[in-house]
Design a protein around this motif. Structure first.
Motif, PDB file in Angstrom:
ATOM      1  N   ASN A 172       0.924  -1.154  -0.058  1.00 36.36           N
ATOM      2  CA  ASN A 172      -0.182   0.034  -0.016  1.00 36.36           C
ATOM      3  C   ASN A 172       0.773   1.332  -0.072  1.00 36.36           C
ATOM      4  OD1 ASN A 172      -1.376   2.345   1.803  1.00 36.36           O
ATOM      5  ND2 ASN A 172      -2.927   1.110   0.933  1.00 36.36           N
ATOM      6  N   LEU A 173       0.458   2.288  -1.140  1.00 31.69           N
ATOM      7  CA  LEU A 173       1.556   3.419  -0.980  1.00 31.69           C
ATOM      8  C   LEU A 173       1.215   4.266   0.452  1.00 31.69           C
ATOM      9  CD1 LEU A 173      -0.226   4.904  -4.369  1.00 31.69           C
ATOM     10  CD2 LEU A 173       2.293   4.129  -4.030  1.00 31.69           C
ATOM     11  N   ASN A 174       0.274   4.340   1.149  1.00 33.38           N
ATOM     12  CA  ASN A 174       0.419   5.041   2.382  1.00 33.38           C
ATOM     13  C   ASN A 174       1.377   4.224   3.192  1.00 33.38           C
ATOM     14  OD1 ASN A 174      -1.227   7.407   1.350  1.00 33.38           O
ATOM     15  ND2 ASN A 174      -2.960   5.936   1.788  1.00 33.38           N
ATOM     16  N   GLN A 175       1.285   2.957   3.449  1.00 32.00           N
ATOM     17  CA  GLN A 175       1.939   2.448   4.649  1.00 32.00           C
ATOM     18  C   GLN A 175       3.189   2.483   3.948  1.00 32.00           C
ATOM     19  OE1 GLN A 175       0.653  -1.669   4.975  1.00 32.00           O
ATOM     20  NE2 GLN A 175      -1.592  -1.007   5.340  1.00 32.00           N
ATOM     21  N   THR A 176       3.734   2.352   2.749  1.00 32.59           N
ATOM     22  CA  THR A 176       5.075   2.589   2.351  1.00 32.59           C
ATOM     23  C   THR A 176       5.619   4.099   2.897  1.00 32.59           C
ATOM     24  OG1 THR A 176       4.862   1.008   0.474  1.00 32.59           O
ATOM     25  CG2 THR A 176       6.877   2.672   0.463  1.00 32.59           C
ATOM     26  N   ALA A 177       4.865   4.923   2.563  1.00 31.93           N
ATOM     27  CA  ALA A 177       5.355   6.440   3.049  1.00 31.93           C
ATOM     28  C   ALA A 177       5.188   6.474   4.541  1.00 31.93           C
ATOM     29  CB  ALA A 177       4.333   7.067   2.660  1.00 31.93           C
ATOM     30  N   ILE A 178       4.467   5.802   5.181  1.00 31.01           N
ATOM     31  CA  ILE A 178       4.596   5.798   6.555  1.00 31.01           C
ATOM     32  C   ILE A 178       5.856   5.381   7.387  1.00 31.01           C
ATOM     33  CG2 ILE A 178       3.486   5.186   8.951  1.00 31.01           C
ATOM     34  CD1 ILE A 178       0.882   5.906   7.499  1.00 31.01           C
ATOM     35  N   LEU A 179       6.053   4.001   6.696  1.00 29.42           N
ATOM     36  CA  LEU A 179       7.224   3.289   7.333  1.00 29.42           C
ATOM     37  C   LEU A 179       8.619   4.084   6.643  1.00 29.42           C
ATOM     38  CD1 LEU A 179       6.277  -0.424   6.632  1.00 29.42           C
ATOM     39  CD2 LEU A 179       6.175   0.928   8.705  1.00 29.42           C
ATOM     40  N   LEU A 180       8.555   4.829   5.728  1.00 29.73           N
ATOM     41  CA  LEU A 180       9.732   5.404   5.208  1.00 29.73           C
ATOM     42  C   LEU A 180       9.998   6.814   6.179  1.00 29.73           C
ATOM     43  CD1 LEU A 180       9.218   5.555   1.500  1.00 29.73           C
ATOM     44  CD2 LEU A 180      11.295   4.268   2.784  1.00 29.73           C
ATOM     45  N   SER A 181       8.807   7.218   6.628  1.00 30.72           N
ATOM     46  CA  SER A 181       8.665   8.587   7.422  1.00 30.72           C
ATOM     47  C   SER A 181       9.384   7.973   8.871  1.00 30.72           C
ATOM     48  CB  SER A 181       7.438   9.012   7.675  1.00 30.72           C
ATOM     49  OG  SER A 181       6.943   9.543   6.408  1.00 30.72           O
ATOM     50  N   VAL A 182       9.068   7.049   9.304  1.00 28.27           N
ATOM     51  CA  VAL A 182       9.591   6.419  10.612  1.00 28.27           C
ATOM     52  C   VAL A 182      11.112   6.326  10.439  1.00 28.27           C
ATOM     53  CG1 VAL A 182       9.425   4.742  12.399  1.00 28.27           C
ATOM     54  CG2 VAL A 182       7.274   5.398  11.506  1.00 28.27           C
ATOM     55  N   THR A 183      11.518   5.763   9.334  1.00 29.66           N
ATOM     56  CA  THR A 183      12.846   5.571   9.273  1.00 29.66           C
ATOM     57  C   THR A 183      13.775   6.757   9.172  1.00 29.66           C
ATOM     58  OG1 THR A 183      12.289   3.806   7.667  1.00 29.66           O
ATOM     59  CG2 THR A 183      14.638   4.325   7.647  1.00 29.66           C
ATOM     60  N   PHE A 184      13.049   7.656   8.365  1.00 28.38           N
ATOM     61  CA  PHE A 184      13.725   9.214   8.588  1.00 28.38           C
ATOM     62  C   PHE A 184      13.785   9.623   9.912  1.00 28.38           C
ATOM     63  CE2 PHE A 184      13.571  13.720   8.460  1.00 28.38           C
ATOM     64  CZ  PHE A 184      14.394  14.047   7.466  1.00 28.38           C
ATOM     65  N   VAL A 185      12.904   9.577  10.794  1.00 30.82           N
ATOM     66  CA  VAL A 185      12.893   9.994  12.244  1.00 30.82           C
ATOM     67  C   VAL A 185      14.052   9.372  13.042  1.00 30.82           C
ATOM     68  CG1 VAL A 185      11.713   9.766  14.303  1.00 30.82           C
ATOM     69  CG2 VAL A 185      10.363  10.715  12.315  1.00 30.82           C
ATOM     70  N   ILE A 186      14.175   7.903  12.805  1.00 30.51           N
ATOM     71  CA  ILE A 186      15.294   7.293  13.428  1.00 30.51           C
ATOM     72  C   ILE A 186      16.482   7.796  13.008  1.00 30.51           C
ATOM     73  CG2 ILE A 186      16.337   4.900  13.911  1.00 30.51           C
ATOM     74  CD1 ILE A 186      13.630   3.903  13.317  1.00 30.51           C
ATOM     75  N   ILE A 187      16.875   7.897  11.660  1.00 36.64           N
ATOM     76  CA  ILE A 187      18.156   8.431  11.206  1.00 36.64           C
ATOM     77  C   ILE A 187      18.324   9.865  11.677  1.00 36.64           C
ATOM     78  CG2 ILE A 187      19.315   9.037   9.180  1.00 36.64           C
ATOM     79  CD1 ILE A 187      17.868   6.773   7.710  1.00 36.64           C
ATOM     80  N   LEU A 188      17.434  10.697  11.720  1.00 38.37           N
ATOM     81  CA  LEU A 188      17.393  11.924  12.203  1.00 38.37           C
ATOM     82  C   LEU A 188      17.973  12.078  13.690  1.00 38.37           C
ATOM     83  CD1 LEU A 188      17.062  15.112  11.593  1.00 38.37           C
ATOM     84  CD2 LEU A 188      14.824  14.840  12.240  1.00 38.37           C
ATOM     85  N   ALA A 189      17.412  11.302  14.540  1.00 34.72           N
ATOM     86  CA  ALA A 189      17.919  11.200  15.634  1.00 34.72           C
ATOM     87  C   ALA A 189      18.990  11.016  15.862  1.00 34.72           C
ATOM     88  CB  ALA A 189      17.041  10.296  16.634  1.00 34.72           C
ATOM     89  N   ARG A 190      19.642   9.844  15.312  1.00 35.45           N
ATOM     90  CA  ARG A 190      20.846   9.208  15.309  1.00 35.45           C
ATOM     91  C   ARG A 190      21.881  10.534  14.688  1.00 35.45           C
ATOM     92  NH1 ARG A 190      21.242   2.955  13.178  1.00 35.45           N
ATOM     93  NH2 ARG A 190      20.123   2.145  14.959  1.00 35.45           N
ATOM     94  N   THR A 191      21.516  11.069  13.803  1.00 36.18           N
ATOM     95  CA  THR A 191      22.238  12.245  13.183  1.00 36.18           C
ATOM     96  C   THR A 191      22.540  13.525  14.168  1.00 36.18           C
ATOM     97  OG1 THR A 191      21.482  11.794  10.802  1.00 36.18           O
ATOM     98  CG2 THR A 191      22.647  13.863  11.307  1.00 36.18           C
TER      99      THR A 191
END
Length: 431
Positions: free
Chosen positions: A177-196
């Motif tokens: 599902n397009l929306n599920q893909t986008a949400i999981l990608l957004s969560v990934t962005f949040v994790i990487i941002l916190a690490r950065t």
């Protein structure tokens, strides 16, 4: 430091502490988590008739049970409430199947099968959460999996892509599902941002983090998911508020400028930008408002117990369609299991939030809290009730507090400090 260590100890049993789980269990945990994205790929690549991982996933759960010898323990209140939720909903599905109209038997059996998989998934990951390293590796695997998705979308690797709405330029991963893909990608962005934000120096790893976040933002734009953008924006703001510090002021300001630049650049003249404008100017919700109205009309006749996890067929018939999802997790839950099941889920979720809030004092704890809030927001626009990746995170969130339980052999306050502080220090290197 002693006072902080004391405040981090929940008022549960003092006989539970973080421990390592058997190697075989850890191996299958990683294997099963890696297999989750292939639920989509196998539909069109390995077998055109059915989803092979639907069955292998179920077998993996059986192996989990056997390997762990049924030694399951639910030590937090939230995990116990989730256990009650699954017992109630599974029993309800069984009873419903015994009395259901034969026309819906096949769809209910398929949906109930998915529900059993989700329940087994929660039971397993809720228990292996006591091993910190398993959780750390799951977060790492989650990042890698979603970076692969971002690369596929960014570089148009057609073998793994599909256009659900080609006329609007929206693209996604095969079968997902397009929306599920986008949400999981957004969560990934949040994790990487916190690490950065928590890196102490500007090195090659920070550069790779920047590149990864740029790929993720671009891939979210390609999905055209407005819900994904809302989750991305909310998660980013919460992460900046929680983790922004003056120790690396120049680097963090550069990071914010980069995020703003890529966001503006990628949004300009894209299908996502047009869809956002239509939502603001024309109040276009992608049929969601009609689904909400129809769902509440259906609930008037069976609001206590709902219609079962096969509700898409019933909702589709009501709207004159063959089958349609509610595109809203809250509606999914209440349509499937009624007010009783919905309240059980929300009580469990509220208790998980409380535990996460109390355990936000390291990188993985604070990141988990932000991800939790992001999921809560995403529920309003996307149906995630049977998303297996979501339930891995819920299992972790519902038991993360056990890391701060006191060991049985700790009689004095002076001995508590090094145990708690070392746990916190170890957690700082992960998200």
């Amino acid at each position: 430091m002693i006072s902080q260590a004391q405040t981090l100890q929940p008022s549960y049993s003092r006989h539970i502490h973080e421990e390592r789980v058997p190697t075989l269990v850890r191996f299958f945990a990683y294997l099963f988590f890696i297999s989750l994205p292939f639920n989509q790929f196998t539909v069109k690549i390995l077998t055109p008739t059915d989803n092979i991982t639907k069955y292998t996933g179920f077998l993996l759960i059986i192996v989990f049970f056997l390997a762990y010898r049924f030694h399951f323990g639910f030590y937090t209140k939230s995990s116990k409430w989730f256990l009650i939720y699954f017992i109630y909903t599974s029993a309800l599905e069984l009873i419903r199947y015994m009395y259901i109209d034969p026309f819906y038997e096949r769809s209910l059996l398929s949906a109930a099968f998915q529900h059993v998989q989700v329940a087994g998934l929660f039971f397993v990951f809720a228990n292996i959460t006591r091993d910190k390293k398993v959780v750390y590796r799951i977060f790492d695997l989650f990042i890698i999996i979603n970076l692969i998705k971002a690369i596929i979308l960014t570089f148009n690797i057609r073998m793994f892509m599909t256009g659900f709405e080609r006329e609007t330029g929206r693209f996604g991963i095969l079968g997902e599902n397009l929306n599920q893909t986008a949400i999981l990608l957004s969560v990934t962005f949040v994790i990487i941002l916190a690490r950065t934000l928590n890196r102490r120096k500007f090195d090659i790893q920070v550069f790779l983090y920047f590149l990864s976040m740029a790929l993720i933002v671009f891939s979210i734009v390609k999905t055209g998911s407005r819900g994904g953008v809302v989750v991305l924006t909310t998660g980013t703001l919460l992460t900046l508020i929680k983790h922004f510090n003056t120790q690396n002021l120049f680097r963090n300001i550069l990071l914010i400028i980069t995020i703003v630049y890529f966001t503006i650049t990628f949004l300009s003249e894209t299908p996502l930008y047009q869809r956002m404008l239509s939502a603001i100017q024309l109040k276009e919700t992608g049929y969601r408002w009609e689904l909400v109205t129809a769902s509440f009309e259906l609930l008037k006749t069976n609001y206590w117990l709902g219609y079962g996890s096969h509700y898409p067929e019933i909702l589709g018939n009501y709207l004159g369609k063959t089958r349609i999802q509610a595109h809203n997790t809250y509606l999914q839950l209440i349509l499937s299991f009624g007010i009783i099941g919905f309240l059980l889920f929300m009580v469990s979720f509220a208790l998980s939030f409380r535990d996460l809030y109390r355990n936000q004092y390291n990188l993985i704890g604070s990141s988990s809290l932000i991800i939790f809030v992001s999921f809560l927001i995403s529920f309003a626009s996307t149906g995630l009730a049977v998303n297996k990746t979501l339930w891995v995170f819920i299992a972790i969130f519902s038991n993360i507090a056990i890391w701060n339980y006191s060991k049985e052999s700790v009689p004095k306050v002076k001995e508590v400090e090094p145990i708690e502080s070392s746990a916190l220090e170890a957690g700082k290197q992960y998200a």
